[in-house]
Design a protein around this motif. Structure first.
Motif, mmCIF file in Angstrom:
data_model
loop_
_atom_site.group_PDB
_atom_site.id
_atom_site.type_symbol
_atom_site.label_atom_id
_atom_site.label_comp_id
_atom_site.label_asym_id
_atom_site.label_seq_id
_atom_site.Cartn_x
_atom_site.Cartn_y
_atom_site.Cartn_z
ATOM 1 N N ARG A 15 -16.748 0.762 9.611
ATOM 2 C CA ARG A 15 -17.675 -0.253 9.110
ATOM 3 C C ARG A 15 -17.172 -1.622 9.510
ATOM 4 O O ARG A 15 -15.970 -1.894 9.488
ATOM 5 N N GLU A 63 -22.389 -0.111 11.091
ATOM 6 C CA GLU A 63 -21.709 1.076 10.575
ATOM 7 C C GLU A 63 -21.879 2.228 11.548
ATOM 8 O O GLU A 63 -22.965 2.479 12.036
ATOM 9 N N GLU A 123 -12.157 -0.005 8.353
ATOM 10 C CA GLU A 123 -12.893 -1.179 7.877
ATOM 11 C C GLU A 123 -12.468 -2.354 8.751
ATOM 12 O O GLU A 123 -11.305 -2.724 8.767
ATOM 13 N N VAL A 159 -22.443 -5.359 5.421
ATOM 14 C CA VAL A 159 -22.062 -4.393 6.459
ATOM 15 C C VAL A 159 -22.787 -4.788 7.751
ATOM 16 O O VAL A 159 -23.986 -4.576 7.899
#
Lengths: 291, 165, 766
Positions: free
Chosen positions: C349, C164, C313, C161
């Motif tokens: 994210r 975020e 995403e 990640v």
């Protein structure tokens, strides 16, 4: 890399006889130069035939003959081609952009034998006969005899494609070319199809049908099974369905960067239906304009 | 390597080339004419368009040696130095230029079109331009530039001596 | 006299139509060598061996270098996670591994081909893999990476990640629990390549401990910083000199070949040029990211939207460029058109993957976020059996509405005005009634912003009465400098625009500028230049007042002459004033800087919100009418209408060019363009033959209506213009396709293949 720019057919044939596999014939270069740039080919000598005057003519003494270096532009603009071989004119007008059409040639399109070669479906349905010459003689092959596989032809290393003869077009006969690409132009086809259709005197029943496809297998081909499914019919839905199915069966479809096999399979009967409808309409229109 | 004599923008020029050398590379690297641009080297974008004997050709996939003895016209050869051809002027006036990298190719192609067909329709212009990609303008102001030149050419006032027969 | 609001020709058009404009790729230096880069042929793996001896042995090769030679420094725009060359591992196809420098390009390329590289290949991690399973961590050292702004600037990230952002207001789950129905959609978008016509290139020289780089980039100061970081030198050791830019669209904001060229120039002591082939350019360009958007809306029994839950995403690629910052975008977009009677939760994210690093492309993620939001809105309206236009108008934000970050949008009522304008040019019931078979109509609307970052301009009056504007801003083709800033300065100083020269950027000479991005140049640099011009005018009036024996307050400049208001006969040429100033008070010049004022927001709106507000918002309504070919599934745009708020159109022809061009890129994203990532994490589209850019034949003439609500801070009221039309185009087009087919469309671009499969589904039902 050596380069020989030649002015006469005899010089070209002599050069090919001398060089054999080491030579690559160059006309407009729209395929050859790209392949050279990508390192796909590495001939010792380029034999440049663009200035061989005797190869570029489009003549119609009884039947239409196209010289090997007739360009796509000249084919697309030729009244003789536009009048009787509209599918060929349309195909020539769909090869790349103007820059490609102004130098790319029919001989090159045939010799390159791409699975997606635009001119091949129209040439197949018009029974094109290709004249090959070498220093030791000449021969003719039908276009489907000439094509032997993906990017492969029966043209020997010392032979040159010099001309293409088209079968005359009889009464109540029309042709159509449908090319499917993502954009409105500048496309290597996803599917390309040519149809040549002849109707009987009542203008209802098909007496002759020819169908050829590109981008549906390792090389362009004529689909005789699909043709048979149309001949003798009135182009009813069942006949079209059968022809579409036969066409799909003959095709050897693959997934590639342009489209999936599944999309091509869906397209085939639909573009066939469109091309057949266009042919029939052209025949009807012509007969009405004559009466 | 071989020596080839090219006629570029009206001047004879001898260059030494390999058979596989493209006309584009020779124009840019040997002749020093940098107005012809390289966008893709596969005949897809038209930024490298030049005229060979009046016909538009992608110089990135055309052998320099094949141009021997022929008239090559590049963007630099369309008007006298410091001057603009009608289509160049129309691009300036009508907003046909943004980043400008595709512009030489478009102008060369449209020059060929307007010589052949002084009064093209929008469709004819669109078709003629199918081998030229512009990423900035969305084409409208380029097409209008060509239409502007066509309109000016067809509305050229009748010479005074030919009036009222 | 040319003034603000006039459609004057851009000042660089002459050179561009003659082929005389010199782009980055055209630049050359005496004694220049040529570099070619060995790039990773695979998406992921460990470099087992790299044998460069055969390349070094080639005649004409001057240098071969790789990770073994590079400085021990880390670099990056937002996060320092990058090196000059792949070090130990490769993380995306196209990542630089080694450089060969030779006397000509062919030899350099032959040198690259002669290098023996062995890579122990690993399975690549793509976006789906990264966010759906326990994928291999692409950067095992992620914890050691430091933000470019220092440790204090760190933000939420962990493992794959890369960033975020979470905004989780209270009450979302409760609202879903009591919902009468939930509308849910999942959207995907592929990457879009900027596809500027000029592939990237740079020429670097090294002398006296400093690097000079000639290149055509959108953000010279950013490139300067990246080169300095990668080479381990201070920023002032690097000079970036701008050349004419052959298009950028966001793809030329960060460094690419520049640092490697600079490195090679030092090692060889010679100027070194590196230019990308088109394929290299495609493989390494920071394209618009691919993403997956999940959107759920809770409706109560009366059809009232009582909550929304959104997850985005985004694919970061193998290294972080600008993207961590852009992970905040969904927060702003999701609250920026329609008001809900309840809370909206947004989680976005950014994922590391084994693909090329992604970045900004005109309109950034707004393109697919609006597409998702507007298609979802159609889905809700259709479910409620409410007319789509009516539904939109009933829920539009208005003056004083607050965004999800708590920003108050004082002028959001312009949106409703945009709908009124649309009704005027395209009456909705008429449009619906006129639709032919296989046609559909789509609407999209919303807010976009003007990038607020700082810029500086120096305005210098020459002794002959002409004006130089010296700025680090770049003319990327939009006309922001060659029309916008030029006209603003000409207008203020009362001189002809042909007498205003805007310089090319040079980081040694011109003040800081944050680059041609986010529609900011006319607004920000135009304002800085305007302020400087106002000061220049003050200086001129001081001198002229003496010469004319008048009060400076009574002076004006018209047609290049300073005169007394009301007595035009009492006047003097500004050249004479400038000359007089030169020999008395000194040359007339002024420098000014501008950045948009900070906007209040709710600091508690979420975590990881790296950018907090939408500066200088503008409002937009688009309508598309499409027609589907039932034989092939191809979509044709038959009508396209843009209603756009611009503040003030400095140059209407230029504004139109921006809108027409932006819509074209939006059509590209909606219908043609797609940089697909294959199973091996390599791009499927690797050339302009495969990557389909729209042609003249594919593009309609866009109908444009401009709304002008001048911005109090913008120069003559100007707001950002260049980006918004690309932001809303995919949404309008996808909604039109969806309308024509009567089915949801959930992927960008919509392909003929998908359309035809829907058509066959419909035929099968019939």
């Amino acid at each position: 890399m050596d380069f020989r720019s030649l002015r006469s057919l005899d010089e070209v044939l002599a050069a090919l006889a001398e060089l054999g596999d080491a030579a690559c014939v160059l006309a407009g270069g729209t395929d050859v130069m790209v392949q050279l740039g990508r390192g796909e080919i590495a001939p010792q000598t380029l034999v440049h035939i663009e200035h061989v005057g005797e190869l570029s003519a489009i003549s119609c003494n009884g039947h239409v003959r196209l010289g090997a270096t007739a360009t796509h532009s000249s084919i697309a603009e030729s009244p003789a081609i536009l009048n009787s071989y509209g599918s060929l004119a349309a195909a020539a007008a769909s090869v790349g952009g103007w820059q490609t059409q102004s130098v790319g040639t029919i001989g090159g399109n045939i010799a390159n034998a791409s699975p997606a070669a635009d001119l091949l479906p129209p040439l197949l349905v018009h029974g094109a006969v290709v004249s090959l010459s070498s220093a030791s003689g000449s021969r003719t092959l039908s276009i489907d005899q000439l094509l032997t596989g993906r990017r492969s032809t029966a043209c020997a290393a010392d032979e040159l494609i010099v001309a293409v003869d088209l079968e005359p077009v009889g009464a109540r006969t029309a042709d159509a070319f449908v090319k499917v690409g993502r954009r409105s132009a500048m496309e290597v086809s996803i599917v390309a199809l040519a149809v040549r259709l002849t109707l009987d005197e009542t203008m209802t029943t098909v007496t002759d049908a020819r169908i050829a496809l590109a981008s549906c297998g390792p090389m362009a081909f004529r689909a005789t099974e699909a043709e048979a499914a149309l001949i003798g019919t009135t182009l009813d839905d069942d006949a079209l369905r059968a022809a579409g199915a036969a066409l799909g069966n003959r095709a050897q479809l693959i997934d590639d960067v342009r489209a999936t096999a599944a999309y091509r399979r869906r397209l085939i009967p639909r573009v066939l239906g469109k091309a057949v409808a266009e042919c029939r309409q052209t025949i009807v229109n012509r007969s009405e304009s004559q009466t | 390597m071989m020596s080839v004599s090219l006629n570029i923008n009206g001047r004879d020029r001898s260059v030494n080339v390999d058979g596989a050398d493209t006309l584009l590379d020779v124009l840019r690297e040997q002749v020093g004419l940098l107005g012809t641009k390289e966008g893709c080297v596969e005949g897809e974008c038209g930024a490298c368009t030049v005229l060979i004997d009046g016909a538009p050709v992608d110089s990135c996939i055309y052998a320099a040696a094949a141009a021997g003895g022929r008239q090559v016209t590049t963007i630099e050869g369309l008007a006298r130095p410091g001057d603009y051809s009608p289509i160049q002027q129309a691009f300036i006036d009508g907003g046909g230029v943004q980043c400008g990298f595709c512009t030489p190719g478009f102008i060369v192609t449209l020059t060929a079109l307007l010589r052949r067909n002084p009064d093209p329709s929008r469709d004819e212009i669109n078709n003629a331009l199918s081998g030229n990609i512009c990423r900035c303008t969305g084409y409208s102001q380029i097409i209008e530039a060509a239409l502007l030149v066509a309109a000016a050419a067809t509305s050229t006032p009748t010479p005074a001596g030919a009036v009222a027969q | 006299m040319t003034m603000v609001g006039d459609s004057i020709a851009r000042s660089d058009a002459g050179a561009k139509v003659q082929g005389g404009a010199m782009y980055g790729v055209d630049h050359r230096e005496v004694g220049m060598l040529h570099g070619a880069i060995l790039r990773s042929p695979v998406a992921a793996g460990r470099i087992v061996s790299l044998d460069t001896s055969a390349a070094e042995a080639l005649a004409g090769v001057y240098l071969v270098c790789s990770a073994a030679d590079q400085p021990e420094t880390m670099a990056g725009w937002v996060l320092k996670d990058q090196r000059l060359f792949a070090t130990g591992n490769v993380r995306f196809e196209g990542e630089p591994i080694a450089l060969v420098v030779a006397e000509d390009r062919a030899t350099a390329l032959a040198g690259v081909a002669a290098i023996a590289l062995v890579i122990d290949e690993l399975p690549g991690v793509d976006l789906e893999t990264a966010c759906s399973s326990e994928a291999r961590v692409i950067h095992p050292d992620w914890q050691s990476y430091v933000p470019a702004g220092g440790e204090a600037a760190d933000y939420p990230r962990r493992g794959n990640v890369a960033a975020e952002m979470r905004a989780e207001p209270a009450g979302v789950d409760e609202a879903f629990a009591r919902a009468a129905q939930v509308i849910e959609d999942r959207f995907t978008t592929n990457r879009q390549y900027q596809a500027y016509l000029e592939p990237k290139a740079a020429v670097a020289t090294y002398a006296d401990g400093r690097y000079t780089i000639h290149t055509s980039v959108q953000h010279p100061y950013n490139v300067r910083e990246r080169v300095a970081q990668l080479l381990g030198v201070r920023v002032s050791a690097v000079r970036v000199v701008g050349k004419t830019i052959g298009g950028g669209f966001g793809g030329k904001l960060d460094a690419s070949v520049e640092p490697i060229a600079a490195f090679a120039a030092k090692l060889t002591g010679r100027p070194v040029k590196i230019r990308n082939t088109r394929t290299e350019d495609i493989l390494t360009c920071p394209s618009r990211e691919n993403a997956i958007v999940t959107m759920r809306t809770a409706l109560d029994a009366d059809g009232v939207m009582i909550a929304r839950d959104v997850t985005v995403e985004m694919d970061n690629g193998a290294f972080s460029a600008e993207m961590p910052w852009l992970a905040s975008l969904p927060l702003h977009i999701l609250g920026a058109i329609y008001e809900l009677a309840g809370p909206t939760r947004v989680i976005s994210r950014l994922w590391y993957t084994n693909t090329a690093p992604t970045g900004a492309f005109r309109g950034v993620g707004g393109t697919y976020l609006y597409m998702a939001l507007e298609q979802h809105t159609d889905h809700i309206a259709n479910t409620l059996l409410v007319d789509r236009l009516q539904f939109r108008r009933a829920h539009l934000i208005h003056d004083g509405s607050a965004s999800l970050s708590g920003q108050v949008l004082g002028d959001a009522g312009i949106l409703a005005e945009g709908y009124d304008e649309l009704e005027r040019v395209a009456p909705w019931q008429q449009v619906l009634a006129d639709l032919k078979p296989w046609q559909g109509v789509g609407i999209a609307s919303g807010v976009w912003m003007t990038n607020p970052m700082p810029g500086q301009a120096t305005v210098k009056m020459n002794e002959d009465g002409t004006v130089h504007v010296i700025t680090g801003a770049t003319e990327n083709g939009s006309g922001a400098l060659t029309m916008g800033v030029t006209q603003i300065v000409a207008h203020e100083l009362g001189v002809n625009a042909a007498n205003v020269y805007v310089t090319m950027p040079d980081t040694d000479v011109s003040g800081y500028d944050a680059g041609s991005q986010g529609s900011r140049t006319t607004h920000i640099v135009g304002r800085a230049a305007l302020d400087a011009a106002i000061e220049v005018k003050r200086q001129l009036f001081d001198v002229a007042a003496n010469l004319l024996e008048a009060d400076p307050a009574d002076l004006t400049i018209v047609d290049g002459r300073v005169s007394v208001v009301g007595s035009p006969a009492v006047s003097i040429d500004i050249a004479d004033v400038a000359n007089a100033a030169l020999w008395t008070v000194g040359a007339v010049a002024a420098t000014s800087s501008y950045t948009s004022p900070a906007i209040p927001f709710d600091a508690g709106c979420g975590s990881g919100v790296l950018f907090t507000t939408m500066s200088t918002p503008t409002y937009h309504v688009h309508m598309a009418v499409v027609e589907i070919d039932p034989v092939t599934g191809r979509v044709k745009i038959v009508r396209y209408v843009v209603i756009q708020e611009v503040g003030r159109a400095i140059n209407p022809v230029g504004v139109r060019g921006q809108i027409q061009g932006a819509v074209t890129q939006g059509i590209g994203l909606a219908l043609y363009e797609s940089l697909r990532i294959g199973a091996d994490c390599r791009y499927l589209e690797r050339s302009l033959e495969a990557y389909r850019l729209p042609l003249a034949l594919d593009i309609p003439e866009v109908e444009i209506v401009l709304m002008e609500h001048p911005d109090t801070n913008g120069p003559f009221g100007a707001k950002g213009v260049a980006e918004p039309a690309v932001v809303f185009a995919p949404a309008a087009i996808i909604n039109a396709v969806s309308h024509a087919l009567g089915r949801s469309i959930t992927a960008l671009p919509v392909t003929p293949e998908e359309v035809l499969s829907i058509i066959e589904e419909i035929e099968g039902e019939a």
